[in-house]
Scaffold this motif. Structure first.
Motif, mmCIF file in Angstrom:
data_model
loop_
_atom_site.group_PDB
_atom_site.id
_atom_site.type_symbol
_atom_site.label_atom_id
_atom_site.label_comp_id
_atom_site.label_asym_id
_atom_site.label_seq_id
_atom_site.Cartn_x
_atom_site.Cartn_y
_atom_site.Cartn_z
ATOM 1 N N ALA A 71 8.691 -9.341 -8.161
ATOM 2 C CA ALA A 71 8.104 -10.678 -8.091
ATOM 3 C C ALA A 71 8.674 -11.398 -6.879
ATOM 4 C CB ALA A 71 8.399 -11.472 -9.361
ATOM 5 N N ALA A 109 3.374 -11.475 -8.420
ATOM 6 C CA ALA A 109 3.868 -10.136 -8.734
ATOM 7 C C ALA A 109 3.529 -9.229 -7.555
ATOM 8 C CB ALA A 109 3.224 -9.616 -10.013
ATOM 9 N N ASN A 128 0.106 -8.075 -3.375
ATOM 10 C CA ASN A 128 0.653 -9.202 -4.138
ATOM 11 C C ASN A 128 -0.479 -9.899 -4.893
ATOM 12 O OD1 ASN A 128 3.047 -8.664 -2.778
ATOM 13 N ND2 ASN A 128 2.783 -10.314 -1.303
#
Length: 229
Positions: A71, A109, A128
């Protein structure tokens, strides 16, 4: 608003410290390409924005050989090129534009595939997906020169939005060079005037509430450093 962003950054970094066998990455970069467009009745009109800076932190773990997940959080600064005053000869009026900086903080994430080899240079690809916290106001004031009176023509505030990006880069020991294409399309809600009339008591202005859609895409080049724990 900025306190909320700092709290989010702190949470990401705190959780990363307590994860085992992780990599923490810090990086900063600059936009090498940017396109911001506003939708109107004729489609999308390109807006003028300066290339901005970004700062970020990310943590990842390798869950399978060469595959990392984690993350991240970034701060993206976007400064607009506010157009000059626009004069309308038919109305004998002038519109003066003003706006805040359009800043965004995506919380996302990430998944990365690392192409390990026998050299110190390790390329990778990544994707992402997350949510972007956007801030910035856009407004304009219109002056009617015949009566020498002014009123607010429109006023919009940026809303938070879905965010995704994909990119590639290379690691050299603990240093990284990263190239990422980012899509952060968002809406701004507010009001726009529909009619105005001059009365003895002043201008009588009618407004309507509306949402405006923006396409916000950019290519950014970043450099960073990785800490392995």
């Amino acid at each position: 608003m900025r306190k909320k962003y700092l709290l989010l950054i702190g949470l990401v970094l705190t959780f990363s410290v307590y994860a085992e066998n992780n990599t923490i990455e810090v990086k900063g970069g600059y936009d090498v390409y940017k396109k911001v467009e506003q939708k109107d009745t004729n489609g999308y009109d390109k807006l003028k924005f300066k290339n901005g800076f970004n700062l970020g932190a990310e943590y990842r773990r390798e869950i399978f050989e060469n595959i990392q997940v984690g993350a991240g959080l970034e701060y993206n600064f976007n400064s607009d090129k506010t157009p000059g005053d626009k004069y309308n000869a038919a109305e004998n009026s002038t519109i003066k534009y003003s706006s805040d900086d359009l800043d965004s903080i995506p919380l996302y994430a990430t998944a990365r595939y690392v192409f390990r080899n026998r050299t110190d240079f390790t390329p990778y690809v990544k994707v992402n997906v997350g949510y972007s916290f956007n801030s910035g106001d856009m407004e304009a004031k219109k002056t009617l020169h015949d009566v020498n009176k002014s009123f607010k023509a429109y006023d919009y505030s940026a809303k938070d939005s879905f965010y995704y990006a994909f990119g590639t880069g290379v690691e050299y020991k603990n240093f990284i060079v990263d190239l990422t294409y980012e899509i952060n399309d968002f809406k701004a809600d507010g009001k726009r005037y529909t009619n105005v009339s001059d009365t003895p008591g002043g201008l009588n202005v009618s407004y309507k509430d509306e949402d405006v859609k923006f396409k916000n895409q950019k290519l950014k080049l970043s450099v960073g450093y990785q800490f392995d724990f």
